[in-house]
Write an enzyme that holds these catalytic residues in place. Structure first.
Site, PDB file in Angstrom:
ATOM      1  N   ASP A  89       0.981  -1.251   0.084  1.00 12.80           N
ATOM      2  CA  ASP A  89      -0.062   0.044  -0.095  1.00 12.80           C
ATOM      3  C   ASP A  89       0.814   1.402  -0.017  1.00 12.80           C
ATOM      4  OD1 ASP A  89      -2.233  -1.632   0.276  1.00 12.80           O
ATOM      5  OD2 ASP A  89      -2.537  -1.313   2.533  1.00 12.80           O
TER       6      ASP A  89
ATOM      7  N   TYR B 178       5.026  -9.752   8.134  1.00 16.22           N
ATOM      8  CA  TYR B 178       5.116  -8.383   8.394  1.00 16.22           C
ATOM      9  C   TYR B 178       5.341  -7.887   9.700  1.00 16.22           C
ATOM     10  CZ  TYR B 178       3.099  -7.278   3.612  1.00 16.22           C
ATOM     11  OH  TYR B 178       2.769  -7.279   2.438  1.00 16.22           O
TER      12      TYR B 178
END
Length: 246
Positions: A51, A109
């Site tokens: 993103d 992540y």
């Protein structure tokens, strides 16, 4: 030749990995640099669509169809023309059959929260949560995410992926001083999934949801999960491949 190139980047100034019309992307910037190094504009394929504003400590791309040069020279050559917020850290030749996304077995992540009443002006890559967080409680709640589930409740409302089942390998929450660090690994992630899970954990830790993580997951309803945590605290942290690429 095709080269797998590991990158690290601060995504603050970019609209994500994928080339887009509304801003400068990491992919475009790496492609521009590769064109200067190899003398032609190659295809550059990435391991994930990040993103806008998301960072990476470890990201893999493949630069395709370029002249052969020593792989160990590529990081320095790209580094000489990349901007300061993107680094090439290593490179290796790969066959045509290798794909950085489809050959990736799992990704980890990391999400970083600055948990203090006082803001940290020297760390813009963390979500500032001034109210105290109980990391032990968050770690206990996060265990409900592990395993194979339908994660529809944690996908952005406008996400178009139909297969929403993923397997989370682990979801750890630890504290380092004023930082609360969340590490989650899975065989794949839905659009905004990590940020929504983090937002849901923080929401639950603050007692702002009446449902358990299990019930939210079972409902397959985005409206029951917590808010989407800001992109600035998210890092693609580690990639898992069968082959040794470093």
């Amino acid at each position: 030749m095709n080269y797998a190139v590991f990158l690290s980047f601060d995504g603050t100034a970019y609209c994500g990995w994928q080339v887009q019309k509304n801003g400068i992307s990491i992919q475009q910037t790496v492609q521009d640099a590769a064109e200067k190094v190899f003398g032609l504009r190659p295809d550059v394929t990435g391991c994930s669509r990040t993103d806008s504003g998301v960072h990476a400590r470890e990201y893999l791309c493949v630069i395709k169809g370029v002249p052969e040069i020593p792989a160990e020279a590529i990081p320095l050559a790209l580094g000489s023309v990349l901007p300061p917020d993107i680094a090439a850290t290593s490179a290796a030749p790969v066959p045509d059959s290798f794909h950085p996304r489809y050959d990736c077995r799992a990704k980890e992540y990391e999400y970083v929260i600055w948990n203090s009443k006082i803001k940290n002006v020297f760390d813009s890559r963390a979500w500032h949560c001034p109210k105290p967080l109980d990391e032990t409680k968050m770690a206990s709640l996060a265990r409900a995410f592990t395993g194979k589930h339908d994660f529809s409740s944690y996908m952005a409302a406008h996400g178009k992926i139909k297969d929403t089942v993923r397997e989370i390998k682990y979801f750890n929450v630890t504290r380092r001083g004023e930082y609360v660090i969340l590490n989650v690994a899975a065989d794949g992630f839905l659009y905004n999934m990590v940020r929504i899970m983090v937002g849901t954990l923080v929401h639950a830790a603050y007692g702002r949801t009446g449902l358990s993580i299990e019930r939210i997951t079972e409902a397959r309803d985005r409206s029951l999960a917590g808010p989407t945590a800001p992109a600035k605290g998210l890092f693609l942290n580690r990639l898992f491949y069968d082959e040794e690429l470093k």
